[in-house]
Scaffold this active site. Structure first.
Site, mmCIF file in Angstrom:
data_model
loop_
_atom_site.group_PDB
_atom_site.id
_atom_site.type_symbol
_atom_site.label_atom_id
_atom_site.label_comp_id
_atom_site.label_asym_id
_atom_site.label_seq_id
_atom_site.Cartn_x
_atom_site.Cartn_y
_atom_site.Cartn_z
ATOM 1 N N ASP A 13 46.229 37.777 48.842
ATOM 2 C CA ASP A 13 46.847 38.942 47.767
ATOM 3 C C ASP A 13 47.751 38.339 46.991
ATOM 4 O O ASP A 13 48.486 38.276 47.890
ATOM 5 C CB ASP A 13 46.243 40.425 48.284
ATOM 6 C CG ASP A 13 46.406 41.186 47.085
ATOM 7 O OD1 ASP A 13 45.850 41.626 45.767
ATOM 8 O OD2 ASP A 13 46.176 42.458 47.490
ATOM 9 N N ASN A 61 36.018 41.029 42.008
ATOM 10 C CA ASN A 61 36.690 41.268 41.395
ATOM 11 C C ASN A 61 35.576 40.298 39.610
ATOM 12 O O ASN A 61 36.241 40.409 39.028
ATOM 13 C CB ASN A 61 36.997 39.470 41.907
ATOM 14 C CG ASN A 61 38.435 39.990 42.480
ATOM 15 O OD1 ASN A 61 38.078 39.146 43.555
ATOM 16 N ND2 ASN A 61 38.529 40.845 42.399
HETATM 17 C C1 FPP Z 1 44.688 37.522 44.275
HETATM 18 O O1 FPP Z 1 45.942 38.341 43.931
HETATM 19 C C2 FPP Z 1 44.204 36.992 44.129
HETATM 20 C C3 FPP Z 1 42.572 36.960 43.637
HETATM 21 C C4 FPP Z 1 41.639 37.587 43.596
HETATM 22 C C5 FPP Z 1 42.006 35.427 43.640
HETATM 23 C C6 FPP Z 1 42.269 34.089 45.043
HETATM 24 C C7 FPP Z 1 42.378 33.029 44.055
HETATM 25 C C8 FPP Z 1 43.233 32.119 44.528
HETATM 26 C C9 FPP Z 1 44.118 31.872 45.123
HETATM 27 C C10 FPP Z 1 43.264 30.771 43.629
HETATM 28 C C11 FPP Z 1 42.347 29.447 43.341
HETATM 29 C C12 FPP Z 1 42.045 29.503 45.045
HETATM 30 C C13 FPP Z 1 40.963 28.820 45.612
HETATM 31 C C14 FPP Z 1 39.926 28.714 46.958
HETATM 32 C C15 FPP Z 1 40.888 27.061 45.515
HETATM 33 P P1 FPP Z 1 45.774 39.594 42.994
HETATM 34 O O2 FPP Z 1 45.794 38.909 41.480
HETATM 35 O O3 FPP Z 1 44.886 40.363 43.202
HETATM 36 O O4 FPP Z 1 47.007 39.762 42.715
HETATM 37 P P2 FPP Z 1 47.658 41.073 42.133
HETATM 38 O O5 FPP Z 1 47.246 41.781 43.019
HETATM 39 O O6 FPP Z 1 49.196 40.851 42.330
HETATM 40 O O7 FPP Z 1 47.597 41.924 40.769
#
Ligand code: FPP
Length: 239
Positions: A13, A61
């Protein structure tokens, strides 16, 4: 001291917040997040972690802006292509959990291709949770069991924990020993609800794009110091 965990699960996250702090688009946060995935996977392999499960895309998501969802899907495909050789050389077996039929065809095809090509690997099992929700997983399992009971394939008296486990996406994954969540949020967010029953929880303020091998090492050391009682008393454990 505990041994190192057999199964580590991570809620990655903070990509969006990392990008905002840098004055960049959220896309950059996810791209940088993919770099952390590479580093953490490599370090987990070195530490001989047997199972690593990453929450890459939840059923919730989909409600993000369309452009972000589409970028995340593209990033997944490009990461799978880019990391393919590394998965082979590190003997990693890729798996996926979640409703894969709900993913765009290109993502599903690439995923199935890599899963198939790595299925004989003997090293760490790397599981990506994609279009995954813990409640959805349990609901689906209960529905499948109910259908089997109705069709007299299973008798209700014989339904036990192993029946439920056999009907989860995760079938062959062991219970989670250590669950890590980055970015300071202290929530489970519908991740692996069944499997975290006795997991040790580790929360860090570090945002996922900043989470590097040292951060994983720190979480592992922290885990080794925890007393895992599984409902027993401390005295019972030491006697
Ligand atoms: C959460 O951060 C992250 C995600 C919903 C996506 C996870 C994806 C990756 C790490 C990229 C690639 C993955 C792989 C397996 C190659 P957020 O966007 O919710 O952050 P925020 O809460 O700060 O907005």
């Amino acid at each position: 001291m505990n041994k190192l965990p057999k199964h580590v699960a991570i809620i990655m996250d903070g990509n969006g917040r990392w990008a905002r702090l840098q004055g960049k688009n959220r896309v950059k946060g996810h791209q940088q997040g993919a770099r952390s995935v590479r580093e953490v996977v490599e370090e987990a392999t070195k530490k001989k972690i047997e199972f690593l499960t990453l929450y890459a895309f939840s059923t919730d998501n989909w409600s993000r802006p369309k452009d972000e969802v589409s970028l995340l899907m593209k990033l997944l495909v490009s990461s799978l292509k880019k990391e393919f050789n590394r998965l082979i050389t590190n003997d990693i077996r890729l798996k996926a959990i979640g409703d894969l039929n709900g993913l765009p065809n290109g993502v599903k095809e690439e995923l199935i291709y890599v899963i198939e090509k790595t299925k004989e690997n003997k090293g760490m099992v790397l599981t990506l949770a994609l279009n995954y929700g813990g409640k959805e997983e349990l609901t689906r399992a209960m529905k499948d069991i109910a259908i089997k009971v109705k069709n007299s394939i299973i008798s209700p008296e014989n339904v036990d924990q192993s029946t439920i486990i056999e009907h989860l996406y995760t079938q062959n994954l062991p219970a989670v020993d250590l669950l890590i969540r980055t970015s300071g949020e202290e929530r489970i967010s519908n991740f692996l609800l069944w499997h975290i029953a006795y997991a040790e929880l580790y929360f860090t303020k570090t945002l996922w794009p900043d989470f590097k091998k040292e951060d994983l090492q720190k979480a592992l050391v922290d885990y080794t110091k925890r007393e895992r009682r599984f409902g027993k008393t401390s005295e019972q454990l030491t006697s």
